[in-house]
Design an enzyme around this catalytic site. Structure first.
Site, mmCIF file in Angstrom:
data_model
loop_
_atom_site.group_PDB
_atom_site.id
_atom_site.type_symbol
_atom_site.label_atom_id
_atom_site.label_comp_id
_atom_site.label_asym_id
_atom_site.label_seq_id
_atom_site.Cartn_x
_atom_site.Cartn_y
_atom_site.Cartn_z
ATOM 1 N N LEU A 186 0.869 -1.158 0.000
ATOM 2 C CA LEU A 186 0.000 0.000 0.000
ATOM 3 C C LEU A 186 0.915 1.220 0.000
ATOM 4 O O LEU A 186 1.962 1.205 0.652
ATOM 5 C CB LEU A 186 -0.897 0.043 1.241
ATOM 6 C CG LEU A 186 -2.028 -0.994 1.352
ATOM 7 C CD1 LEU A 186 -2.753 -0.819 2.682
ATOM 8 C CD2 LEU A 186 -3.005 -0.869 0.205
ATOM 9 N N ASP A 187 0.533 2.269 -0.714
ATOM 10 C CA ASP A 187 1.328 3.488 -0.691
ATOM 11 C C ASP A 187 1.438 4.016 0.739
ATOM 12 O O ASP A 187 0.562 3.764 1.580
ATOM 13 C CB ASP A 187 0.687 4.573 -1.569
ATOM 14 C CG ASP A 187 0.665 4.190 -3.036
ATOM 15 O OD1 ASP A 187 1.526 3.392 -3.451
ATOM 16 O OD2 ASP A 187 -0.220 4.694 -3.762
ATOM 17 N N LYS A 188 2.471 4.769 0.999
ATOM 18 C CA LYS A 188 2.707 5.328 2.339
ATOM 19 C C LYS A 188 1.451 5.994 2.900
ATOM 20 O O LYS A 188 1.059 5.762 4.045
ATOM 21 C CB LYS A 188 3.851 6.344 2.281
ATOM 22 C CG LYS A 188 4.078 7.101 3.581
ATOM 23 C CD LYS A 188 5.144 8.172 3.429
ATOM 24 C CE LYS A 188 5.275 8.999 4.697
ATOM 25 N NZ LYS A 188 6.257 10.098 4.549
ATOM 26 N N ARG A 212 -5.250 5.964 -8.080
ATOM 27 C CA ARG A 212 -4.913 7.385 -8.186
ATOM 28 C C ARG A 212 -4.727 7.795 -9.640
ATOM 29 O O ARG A 212 -5.206 8.843 -10.075
ATOM 30 C CB ARG A 212 -3.648 7.664 -7.367
ATOM 31 C CG ARG A 212 -3.823 7.377 -5.880
ATOM 32 C CD ARG A 212 -2.495 7.248 -5.153
ATOM 33 N NE ARG A 212 -1.740 8.486 -5.212
ATOM 34 C CZ ARG A 212 -0.465 8.594 -4.817
ATOM 35 N NH1 ARG A 212 0.176 7.506 -4.365
ATOM 36 N NH2 ARG A 212 0.151 9.741 -4.903
#
Length: 305
Positions: free
Chosen positions: A136-138, A237
């Site tokens: 998962l992205d930060k 995104r």
């Protein structure tokens, strides 16, 4: 020391650093600059500046030093464990936490926290990413599955590869999404002008499919549920920015006004389902939205009433 040889074709006439950032898409332009500075890149056996314009017939040799042996330190960092057994764990990751160590960031990650709490993690991804099956992205919050042994890791990876893992996200996007639901089927690859970004592109890209359902409309914003069929870097995104409805708070793909002053993209991995690698039963987990996300939705709900 590993060596990579690249031959310049007739259509190429670009700066050396930019040309290599396209050819070696796993390397950042910053790393390429360092390799040039350290005299580890030659053109026709000569050292060149990053601004050198490559031309047809040039032979570029890139020397890559052996990676340093790293030690990742267990750290007592609070994490929410939703489920755990001998094979795996499901974590509700907070936004702001990096999943695994990377150059320049070897502490404070989910891996550091896992190593403190768990005796066993799969070794398939090496010392930097023990147990990490997917990312998962930060600044994306929500559910992530961790493998505690190599057998579980291999089986979960196979399910991801063949679309056997159910991943559902909740996101708030800019604008009024007119369709009640649909599918965004648009390939994703590196942005050719900015290697830190991804983009919808036909060049060096991979299939990317996102299925979405509108949950609520708030005038200038829309709450959307998104199910991933594929799992490309920054997929949701990138897809919604391409669709004309970028994710609220996204610092990379959204140019929309950040009226809520959020410090991260409002994107949350709400549901995660897969076949358990040992019991072979279907399991599914769900977690609540983080407080910052819920407060923004409550504010929007009051405004439309």
């Amino acid at each position: 020391m590993k060596e990579i040889e690249i031959y310049v074709g007739e259509e190429d006439n670009e700066r050396l650093d930019f040309f290599l950032s396209l050819e070696l898409d796993e390397f950042s332009r910053t790393r390429i600059h360092k390799l040039i500075k350290d005299k580890l890149i030659t053109v026709n056996k000569s050292f060149k500046k990053p601004s050198y314009l490559v031309k047809e017939g040039d032979t570029i040799l890139v020397q890559l030093p052996e990676p340093k042996i790293l030690e990742i330190t267990p750290e007592n960092i609070p994490i929410e464990i939703v489920y755990e057994d001998d094979d795996l764990a499901v974590i509700d990751k907070d936004y702001g936490m990096v999943v695994h160590p990377a150059p320049g960031n070897y502490s404070g990650t989910l891996v550091n926290a896992l190593m403190y709490r768990m005796d066993n993690l799969s070794s398939i991804n090496g010392i930097i990413r023990p147990g990490i099956v997917h990312r998962l992205d930060k600044d994306t919050s929500g559910l992530i599955v961790i493998a505690k042994n190599d057998k579980a890791h291999r089986e979960l990876s196979e399910q991801l590869k063949y679309h056997g893992v159910y991943r559902e996200y909740i996101t708030l996007v800019h604008g009024n999404v007119k369709q009640d639901g649909g599918t965004i089927n648009a390939p994703i690859g590196r942005n050719q002008r900015d290697r830190k970004k991804m983009a919808v592109t036909d060049k060096n890209s991979k299939e990317a499919i996102s299925h979405f359902t509108v949950k609520e409309r708030y005038g200038k914003y829309t709450l959307v549920s998104v199910r991933l069929e594929t799992g490309r870097t920054h997929q949701i995104r990138v897809h919604f920015a391409y669709f004309g409805n970028p994710v609220v708070g996204d610092p990379v793909y959204s140019s929309g006004k950040n009226e809520f002053n959020v410090k991260r993209q409002l994107l949350h991995a709400r549901k995660l389902g897969f076949t358990h690698p040992s019991t072979k039963t279907k399991v599914e987990f769900e977690c609540e939205l983080p407080e910052d996300f819920k407060k923004i939705l409550a504010k929007l709900q009051r405004e439309v009433q």
